[in-house]
Design a protein around this motif. Sequence first.
Motif, mmCIF file in Angstrom:
data_model
loop_
_atom_site.group_PDB
_atom_site.id
_atom_site.type_symbol
_atom_site.label_atom_id
_atom_site.label_comp_id
_atom_site.label_asym_id
_atom_site.label_seq_id
_atom_site.Cartn_x
_atom_site.Cartn_y
_atom_site.Cartn_z
ATOM 1 N N VAL A 1 5.147 93.810 43.340
ATOM 2 C CA VAL A 1 3.804 94.389 43.197
ATOM 3 C C VAL A 1 3.759 95.270 41.957
ATOM 4 C CG1 VAL A 1 2.175 96.021 44.227
ATOM 5 C CG2 VAL A 1 3.210 94.266 45.624
ATOM 6 N N ILE B 1 -0.221 94.849 52.908
ATOM 7 C CA ILE B 1 -0.239 95.954 51.943
ATOM 8 C C ILE B 1 -1.525 96.746 52.160
ATOM 9 C CG2 ILE B 1 -0.360 96.564 49.504
ATOM 10 C CD1 ILE B 1 1.257 94.144 48.865
ATOM 11 N N ASP C 1 3.334 93.004 39.148
ATOM 12 C CA ASP C 1 1.978 92.420 39.138
ATOM 13 C C ASP C 1 0.957 93.414 38.595
ATOM 14 O OD1 ASP C 1 2.291 90.507 42.247
ATOM 15 O OD2 ASP C 1 2.698 89.981 40.151
ATOM 16 N N ILE D 1 5.581 86.716 46.232
ATOM 17 C CA ILE D 1 6.253 87.634 47.143
ATOM 18 C C ILE D 1 6.924 86.845 48.262
ATOM 19 C CG2 ILE D 1 5.896 89.445 48.845
ATOM 20 C CD1 ILE D 1 3.739 90.604 47.101
ATOM 21 N N ILE E 1 -2.382 90.860 42.780
ATOM 22 C CA ILE E 1 -1.145 90.666 43.543
ATOM 23 C C ILE E 1 -0.948 89.200 43.859
ATOM 24 C CG2 ILE E 1 0.015 91.139 45.733
ATOM 25 C CD1 ILE E 1 -1.151 93.861 45.740
ATOM 26 N N ARG F 1 0.668 86.803 46.169
ATOM 27 C CA ARG F 1 1.309 86.763 47.489
ATOM 28 C C ARG F 1 2.343 85.649 47.582
ATOM 29 N NH1 ARG F 1 -3.108 86.605 52.022
ATOM 30 N NH2 ARG F 1 -3.907 84.959 50.663
ATOM 31 N N PHE G 1 4.051 103.479 45.604
ATOM 32 C CA PHE G 1 4.130 102.388 46.569
ATOM 33 C C PHE G 1 5.205 102.744 47.580
ATOM 34 C CE2 PHE G 1 2.991 97.906 47.275
ATOM 35 C CZ PHE G 1 3.894 97.593 48.268
ATOM 36 N N THR H 1 9.400 93.285 47.688
ATOM 37 C CA THR H 1 7.937 93.235 47.643
ATOM 38 C C THR H 1 7.402 94.324 46.724
ATOM 39 O OG1 THR H 1 7.934 92.515 49.943
ATOM 40 C CG2 THR H 1 5.844 93.262 49.041
#
Lengths: 588, 327, 314
Positions: free
Chosen positions: A450, A330, A453, A357, A352, A354, A434, A446
């Motif tokens: 995000v 990212i 998040d 994700i 975030i 991970r 995004f 994803t």
Amino acid sequence: MRSGSKRLAGLVAITAATLLVAGACGTSSSSGPGQSSQGWSTCDKDPNNCNSGPTKPGGTMLVTDEKKITSFFTADAASNTYDQAQIMSGLIPSPFILNPDLSVTLNKDLVTSAELTSSSPETVVYKINPNAVWMDGTPITADDFIFNWKFQDGKDCSATDCPVAGTTGYDAIDTVTGSDNGKTVTVVFKTPFPDWQALFALFPANVAKTYAGGDIYAPGGLKKAYAGFLSEGGAVPFPKWSGGPYQISDYQKDVSVTLTPNPKWYGATKPSLDKIIYKIILDPAQETEALKNGEVNVSVAQPDGDLIAAVQQMQNVNYNLSKGPVWEHIDLNNKNKFLADKNLRQAIFLAINRQEIIDKTVKPFFPSAAPLNNHNYMPGTAGYKDVITPTGQGVGDDAAIAKAKQLLESNGYTGAEPGGTLKNKNGEAVTLGFSYTQSNKLRETTAELVQADLAKIGVKVTLVPKPDLSFLGSGDYDMVVFAWVGSPFVAGSKDLWITGGGSNFNKYSNPQGDTLLTKAAQDLDPTQEAADFNAADEIMAADANVLPLYQKPVFIAVSSQFVNIRNNATSAGPAYNMQDWGLKADAQ
Amino acid sequence: MLVFTIRRLIQAIPILFGASLLTFWLMSIPADPVTVEFAGRNPRPPQGTIDAEMHRFRLDESFWAQYWDWIKGIFHGNWGPALDKNANIFHDMMRHFGVTTRLIVLALIVAIVLAVLTGVMSAIKQYSVRDYTFTFLGFVFLSMPTFWIAQLLKTIAVNFNTSTGTHFFGTLGAYSIPQPDGFWNRIVDYAGHLVLPTISLALITYAGLSRFQRASMLEVMNSDYVRLARAKGISQRRVLTRHMLRTALIPMTTATALTIAVFFGGTIITETVFNWNGMGVYTIDAISSHDKYIVLATLMLTGFIVIIGNLVADILYAVLDPRIRYA
Amino acid sequence: MPKTQTTKVPTTAPAQRGGGTVEREFTVAERKQWQLILRRFTRHRMAMVSIIVLVLLILIAYVGPHFWKYSATEITPDHAFRSAPNLAHPFGTDDAGHDYMARVFRGTQQSLKIAAIVALLSTTIGAPYGAISGLIGGKVDAIMMRLCDLLLVLPLLVVAAALASSHSGDTVLIVALVLGLLGWPVNARQVRGVVLGLREQEFVEAARAMGAGTWRIVFRHLLPNATGTILVQATLDIAGAILGEAALSFLGLGVQAPDTSLGLLINQARTSVDTLPWLFYLPGVVIILIALTINFIGDGLRDAFDPRQTRQRR
């Protein structure tokens, strides 16, 4: 008459329905999600010897090619694609091999040795195997090295005449000289270039001479030679030369490329297959059914849950998923008015998660997926060092969110609450777009995660799907997720992170990092190179420029009657050992 | 009629060029192909290479200069640059055109035969169970998305292949690679690859044509001269074949002309699903990679076919109905 | 067919002729044109069934989500990934853990929205255009029809691709606009065909003699008499839009994620045909249902408006 036709229609319908369902209930050759099918269980631990075995002569292997072929001249910018490079692996000799375990070894078929004999000036001496010859009988000599250097150094041939894919490395060379009848090549660099092992995938100088109509180095000679090679796939139907185990014997435009063994192959292992046929299948969704239908034997499609599930149900097909040097990440655009503030960037990366994700994208079909913690080196290689964990980024748990909140509030932000609106010092609400490639379901997930998040710290994220990645160059994004293709040759990564670097789309800049990167890109000692790159990486990680997510799995499926063809996640691909491919010795 | 035809053909020229200008403009809106091609590459190609590519694609010229260059080029047989440096757009397009034609011809024949059969049978016994069945089936096929039918057929065929162990149905392309030896084996191979796409295309099209046929058949059946023939005692069968069929088939020719025109643009999905290298795949590929000169070329060709198809349909329509006179 | 004046015929005999009961004459009231058409329509069984099915479908698609616990975009809390249809998720769940029934509801809504907009656009632009062109005739007609040809020649995919890339906003609206703006020439042609036959009739001459302008003739006389064709074409437009949207989404040029439509659902499920077949087949069945019912309704309308095609029952 009426009832007859009705009954017939009914019969057809029932048969069709049965056949529809029949396929879905097939017996599977392996159970549960795994990285490899049962037949290939050793592949995870020993990738270099996956699917090894004795071969018997004969057989035709059908491999997929996902892109149309423009020209066979893979040095050209437009033809430098993965699929074309795979096919040309059978023809083009290189001094070093990229192995499935990401190590780099000497190609003893071509060169008996290739050593760095001096560091200043950087000097490399290659000793070409005395048996190495091109298919027309001409020995492989320093002439070939000189030709490959000259047309790619960006000086001897202009970009208009020789639009090559890259001049990196060749433009750092000062001289290339041959001795011992051309079988010893001495390359002297004017500036240090650590990735010298990546150089000299050879195109034949004698063919260049024919295209140039005489002296390659006379004015316009290189231009003609280049044009000649470029025309292979067009005016010249296919390359009639080879320095590798196979040669091209047929090419049907947009349909298939046929390779047959090179009778003059000088290597240790002679090819055992009769033919390798690369079939051009543009729609990756068709590859699965082609594999099931026996119309292809090897597929390297992008993996997803459906593909893995489908392949698991196929009998007589083995598969493997490996972590490659391609890594998803990212990015934050440093020029965005909000993201220019380092504190906000750090807070974002702290928030975030991970692991979540990964759990919701790749993990369902790739159990060993894990967060990646370095921007240049892959785990399992010598230079790897975890630079992300010390920063606390990418965890996204309650503690990290609290830390992010505290960081923001102590720097003039307000509203860092779940469901709140984050406002900066000037009272502006922080909203970010995004971006992601719209056709990619995993990236869509994803993006959604995000978005959720960042809502916990009050940042509003809107999803901006894009048709392709062309917006990167112009910086037309706030946050973006995409992937870089890494490599065991690391020095080129400098351009990703250095101020003004050609691939530094985020416009990230840190002078201390720059100094370290410039030094790293010239360290000939791999240990020192790693130390410098990692030092620069630690600085960048603290600056929160790019958050690595995970290494993307690379997939291969192979019909079980073939051996010695295995997954190679590097750019060399499965074709790195084409000469070893063959029918299993006890296959029917 | 001749004057009318010539006038329409002449009028076709500004239409085609107007469409080409619009398309040229539309293709210039998204990112240019060079940027898309090199996006996200590491290492980035040298600036000199990128500039050379931009120049080759004429992207350093103004919009009108590019368009004018293209027009000029056509008269010299140069249809413009493509991403593939070895491409000759005209030759490539013709090659793909041939493939699509092979695919269409058989499908059209099957569709027409099915349409005539079902349409006539439906009309003769209107409102019978047979009529309802045919109508229903026809409508079901008419209502299926193309790729749904294609995918369905493909799944059935692949399951058939694996459960019976044969490899008759080919789902990839027009023929197997490597091709089997022997004349008959090759014929069978071609057939196996032709079956699925032909059925897909035929099923989608026959339904519409069938309704058309049914309607025109009913019209004929209700007309006076047919009633007279029946009143005279001529058998149903003879009335059908001698009197009705010929008249009823005429509107089908109009429909066929229109269908052919539509077909050339509409095979994209079938070609994608079955991996045939036809015009459809050629076009959609070019659109995705923003290869505008290829798109322009295919536009000119398919546009020309559409115009000719409509022209033929209009002529037939006028021939049918004497009330319509074209000034 | 020109509208006829309705005449009323006495249904009862004049009263009181001598003594005794009045006998009712057996007479038939001449029905209004619309009643005739409606009657013929209701005799088309499949069309009647289709109306019911379609209305039910639309109701479920729009009302259903209010009663259903999951939304189309939430990742379901029970973490059910790729599950087959069961009690908790009647349509199963997809790759990302969304409840599929909610997604199909939303997809149906979007597809119907697109279809409605397309039909509206095509009809409101195409019908008057075709009528005017047919009425005026001559050079104007030729030019107007050539403009139609131009739009028909323009490749749908190019337009869709160009618009899709420049506006990643409301892709549903964009798809509807593209399909509608490129589809109205078909409506125009159809109406023009009808008008060409109509304009030779006396009532048009009469209207002109009375001083009616072109617009008035078109909207008060010609279009009403072309109602059948217009309605039938509208149903074809709707069916075509549903299928067209599916085709565009299959090629990646239609509705884009995160929004959804039936076509996009099927496209995303393309790779799951063997592994998660419900993801592929369920939206497809809905598409077929919508298109099927619309086609039958259109067929009913065609039968209803064109008496040449009907026959007395045996």
